[in-house]
Design a protein around this motif. Sequence first.
Motif, PDB file in Angstrom:
ATOM      1  N   LEU A 346     -75.013 -16.507  26.834  1.00  0.00           N
ATOM      2  CA  LEU A 346     -73.833 -17.235  26.369  1.00  0.00           C
ATOM      3  C   LEU A 346     -73.488 -16.877  24.928  1.00  0.00           C
ATOM      4  CD1 LEU A 346     -74.578 -20.812  27.767  1.00  0.00           C
ATOM      5  CD2 LEU A 346     -73.191 -19.009  28.801  1.00  0.00           C
ATOM      6  N   PHE A 347     -72.189 -16.930  24.615  1.00  0.00           N
ATOM      7  CA  PHE A 347     -71.680 -16.812  23.242  1.00  0.00           C
ATOM      8  C   PHE A 347     -72.163 -15.556  22.527  1.00  0.00           C
ATOM      9  CE2 PHE A 347     -72.245 -21.591  23.816  1.00  0.00           C
ATOM     10  CZ  PHE A 347     -70.998 -21.732  24.428  1.00  0.00           C
ATOM     11  N   ASN A 348     -72.325 -14.495  23.255  1.00  0.00           N
ATOM     12  CA  ASN A 348     -72.568 -13.172  22.683  1.00  0.00           C
ATOM     13  C   ASN A 348     -71.541 -12.233  23.289  1.00  0.00           C
ATOM     14  OD1 ASN A 348     -74.924 -12.961  20.827  1.00  0.00           O
ATOM     15  ND2 ASN A 348     -76.002 -13.917  22.541  1.00  0.00           N
ATOM     16  N   LYS A 349     -70.912 -11.417  22.459  1.00  0.00           N
ATOM     17  CA  LYS A 349     -69.894 -10.495  22.964  1.00  0.00           C
ATOM     18  C   LYS A 349     -70.604  -9.243  23.461  1.00  0.00           C
ATOM     19  CE  LYS A 349     -65.246  -8.896  21.778  1.00  0.00           C
ATOM     20  NZ  LYS A 349     -64.241  -8.781  20.703  1.00  0.00           N
ATOM     21  N   VAL A 350     -71.202  -9.374  24.633  1.00  0.00           N
ATOM     22  CA  VAL A 350     -72.009  -8.308  25.194  1.00  0.00           C
ATOM     23  C   VAL A 350     -71.656  -8.146  26.670  1.00  0.00           C
ATOM     24  CG1 VAL A 350     -73.897  -9.889  25.734  1.00  0.00           C
ATOM     25  CG2 VAL A 350     -74.369  -7.451  25.500  1.00  0.00           C
ATOM     26  N   SER A 351     -71.692  -6.913  27.131  1.00  0.00           N
ATOM     27  CA  SER A 351     -71.379  -6.637  28.533  1.00  0.00           C
ATOM     28  C   SER A 351     -72.094  -5.362  28.960  1.00  0.00           C
ATOM     29  CB  SER A 351     -69.866  -6.490  28.722  1.00  0.00           C
ATOM     30  OG  SER A 351     -69.548  -6.306  30.091  1.00  0.00           O
ATOM     31  N   GLN A 352     -72.124  -5.133  30.250  1.00  0.00           N
ATOM     32  CA  GLN A 352     -72.750  -3.916  30.771  1.00  0.00           C
ATOM     33  C   GLN A 352     -71.866  -2.705  30.473  1.00  0.00           C
ATOM     34  OE1 GLN A 352     -75.715  -3.625  32.229  1.00  0.00           O
ATOM     35  NE2 GLN A 352     -76.203  -5.799  32.265  1.00  0.00           N
ATOM     36  N   SER A 353     -72.451  -1.668  29.897  1.00  0.00           N
ATOM     37  CA  SER A 353     -71.709  -0.447  29.638  1.00  0.00           C
ATOM     38  C   SER A 353     -71.356   0.222  30.962  1.00  0.00           C
ATOM     39  CB  SER A 353     -72.534   0.515  28.780  1.00  0.00           C
ATOM     40  OG  SER A 353     -71.923   1.787  28.715  1.00  0.00           O
ATOM     41  N   PRO A 354     -70.109   0.626  31.162  1.00  0.00           N
ATOM     42  CA  PRO A 354     -69.738   1.277  32.437  1.00  0.00           C
ATOM     43  C   PRO A 354     -70.397   2.636  32.630  1.00  0.00           C
ATOM     44  CG  PRO A 354     -67.944   1.402  30.834  1.00  0.00           C
ATOM     45  CD  PRO A 354     -68.980   0.497  30.253  1.00  0.00           C
ATOM     46  N   THR A 356     -73.657   3.655  30.940  1.00  0.00           N
ATOM     47  CA  THR A 356     -75.118   3.568  30.944  1.00  0.00           C
ATOM     48  C   THR A 356     -75.656   2.411  31.766  1.00  0.00           C
ATOM     49  OG1 THR A 356     -75.200   2.166  28.956  1.00  0.00           O
ATOM     50  CG2 THR A 356     -75.150   4.563  28.629  1.00  0.00           C
ATOM     51  N   GLN A 357     -74.755   1.456  32.110  1.00  0.00           N
ATOM     52  CA  GLN A 357     -75.163   0.260  32.844  1.00  0.00           C
ATOM     53  C   GLN A 357     -76.176  -0.572  32.056  1.00  0.00           C
ATOM     54  OE1 GLN A 357     -73.555  -0.626  35.689  1.00  0.00           O
ATOM     55  NE2 GLN A 357     -72.348   1.211  35.243  1.00  0.00           N
ATOM     56  N   GLN A 358     -76.190  -0.401  30.745  1.00  0.00           N
ATOM     57  CA  GLN A 358     -77.076  -1.157  29.874  1.00  0.00           C
ATOM     58  C   GLN A 358     -76.258  -2.182  29.075  1.00  0.00           C
ATOM     59  OE1 GLN A 358     -80.474  -0.903  29.769  1.00  0.00           O
ATOM     60  NE2 GLN A 358     -80.208   0.513  31.487  1.00  0.00           N
ATOM     61  N   PRO A 359     -76.883  -3.306  28.671  1.00  0.00           N
ATOM     62  CA  PRO A 359     -76.167  -4.277  27.839  1.00  0.00           C
ATOM     63  C   PRO A 359     -75.647  -3.611  26.566  1.00  0.00           C
ATOM     64  CG  PRO A 359     -78.229  -5.198  28.635  1.00  0.00           C
ATOM     65  CD  PRO A 359     -78.255  -3.739  28.977  1.00  0.00           C
ATOM     66  N   THR A 360     -74.385  -3.846  26.247  1.00  0.00           N
ATOM     67  CA  THR A 360     -73.745  -3.214  25.106  1.00  0.00           C
ATOM     68  C   THR A 360     -73.007  -4.256  24.277  1.00  0.00           C
ATOM     69  OG1 THR A 360     -73.421  -1.177  26.375  1.00  0.00           O
ATOM     70  CG2 THR A 360     -72.094  -1.435  24.385  1.00  0.00           C
ATOM     71  N   LEU A 361     -73.192  -4.184  22.959  1.00  0.00           N
ATOM     72  CA  LEU A 361     -72.472  -5.083  22.065  1.00  0.00           C
ATOM     73  C   LEU A 361     -71.040  -4.602  21.880  1.00  0.00           C
ATOM     74  CD1 LEU A 361     -75.102  -5.638  19.215  1.00  0.00           C
ATOM     75  CD2 LEU A 361     -74.374  -7.335  20.894  1.00  0.00           C
ATOM     76  N   SER A 517     -66.601 -10.983  40.218  1.00  0.00           N
ATOM     77  CA  SER A 517     -67.025  -9.990  39.229  1.00  0.00           C
ATOM     78  C   SER A 517     -67.268 -10.589  37.852  1.00  0.00           C
ATOM     79  CB  SER A 517     -65.954  -8.889  39.097  1.00  0.00           C
ATOM     80  OG  SER A 517     -64.726  -9.441  38.650  1.00  0.00           O
ATOM     81  N   LEU A 518     -66.834 -11.820  37.641  1.00  0.00           N
ATOM     82  CA  LEU A 518     -67.009 -12.445  36.333  1.00  0.00           C
ATOM     83  C   LEU A 518     -68.465 -12.840  36.115  1.00  0.00           C
ATOM     84  CD1 LEU A 518     -63.910 -14.822  36.027  1.00  0.00           C
ATOM     85  CD2 LEU A 518     -64.284 -12.653  34.864  1.00  0.00           C
ATOM     86  N   ASN A 519     -68.901 -12.776  34.853  1.00  0.00           N
ATOM     87  CA  ASN A 519     -70.224 -13.278  34.491  1.00  0.00           C
ATOM     88  C   ASN A 519     -70.143 -14.790  34.335  1.00  0.00           C
ATOM     89  OD1 ASN A 519     -71.445 -10.711  34.331  1.00  0.00           O
ATOM     90  ND2 ASN A 519     -70.587 -10.401  32.286  1.00  0.00           N
TER      91      ASN A 519
END
Length: 562
Positions: A346-354, A356-361, A517-519
């Motif tokens: 929550l409350f972090n501007k982070v998402s999966q990179s399209p 690398t599929q890794q969490p990305t800021l 598709s939403l988190n």
Amino acid sequence: MAFSSALVLTDLNDYISPSQACIKPVEVQKKENAEETSIKVNEAGTYYEVSMDGTEEKLESASISLNDCLACSGCITSAESVLISMQSQEELYKILKSNAEAQESGRLDDIITVVISMSPQSRASIAAKYGISPMQAHRKLTQFFKHTLGAHYFFDTSFSRDFSLVESAREFVDRYRNYMANGGQQIEAARQEQEEKEQGEEAGAGKVKQRRRRGRGADGDATSAPTSQDMPMLASACPGWICYAEKTHGFILPHISASKSPQQIMGSVVKDFFANQLGLRPNQLYHISVMPCYDKKLEASRPDFFDEQYQTRDVDCVLTTIEVDKMFSEQNVDFPSLPEAPLDELFNKVSQSPTTQQPTLYGSSGSSSGGYLEYILAYAARELFGVNDISSNVQVQTAKNVDFTEYTLKSDDGKAVLRFASAYGFRNIQNVVRKIKNNKCTYHFVEVMACPGGCINGGGQLPMTDSGDTNVSAKDWISHVENIYRSIEGIRPEDNEAVRALYRYGMSCDFILGITSLNQPIFLCHLSEWIGDVTSERAKKLLRTQYHAVTQNLANPLATVW
């Protein structure tokens, strides 16, 4: 430590200099039919008021707080060790110690939920010092605060900055439309005529014009045009600038954006929305923000951000980047060797990179001071003039002073339709204020920051000497931190699922729950219902604020004859 030069009103030269003592007036309770008394001081230094019959009454000591420093005309740097006693890491240590004791004794209801909000500028400064990426810094900071110290949540104010950007842009569009509907066209025409006249005079008789500028006649000519308090709109995210405006230029306050800063919007989110989601009262959460600027301590202490019902602030404590770095040594922590903890969802501007599929800021595009100018300009161009891509329509002109830049949006026929500017440092701010006062300011929006170079160069950031490289100049060091900050990809606030939910960009609660598709769709659904109508009074309370001109009715203490 050092507050911005906004707070040293004796000399606005972008540096802290010795200034006058605090002049906070002490309220005196006058008694009817008061008899003559005397003052006695005992061996312990305690003061007593002695009446004629010998009765002694202990006098209370005068005290000052950060609230007072936002409401007096003196300087706070002479006693800052007292003033920030409630805004330091020691207060966080006390809360954490109390939580540990409550945990050991089984008093679980007495545990205070500790929330940390990290600014991206502070994260970039720490990443620069330790030679790591912003993501590594964020993960290690999560490890430090949550698993070493015992905090419960670690958030990113890039999340709340999106709300601040959207709210500021919405406010600007409303102001501009009101401005144009109430004489704005005449004002623009008068200013255009004045500019053409000055350009003609400059071409024909520059020296005469220069003398006229310095005389009173020039101001008189300019002020003959109609005026408006809607334009220009001035950015409000810098508390040093707000403090300066409230203390010295009350007339400028209607021009300042009413939108809350990212720090204070995160305060609203944590103490109102998040507390409700956890089933807690606002005073059962302790909210700390990590900021690049000491003046943010003053912002958090404003009475406007205090909840009278629960006797708590939206942001309880502000720590600067320097103070957080000091905490590493205080806790005997080797920061580079800390493991990288998972990020809070929550409350972090982070998402999966399209890719690398890794969490990305993710962050915001534009300046390292929040990107207000760039976003508001793009938003206004789209909403007011139907221009979806401003890249070919904006003319950028940087002055000899690198901290002042002009941005002009031109229509297809070459006509200037929006004029924006960024003004960093008090020399540039004073020039903008002077132009507004004399009705010579032609800008529609100005991004104002107290620190030269903006927030990335805040007084609470880690200096280059802490990097261990003595060959790096101050300018190069700031540029290095700026590059690290900009290494985070900027995305539009509208692409933030939480922003879309809050402002309901075509997303009802039922619609949100139907998007697989939403988190965390349930969380987004609750967020969409948090404020409701974004034009309501509740929305204004949670997303906007107000300013207060300070009445200076005391003489300069330096001129007092004792």
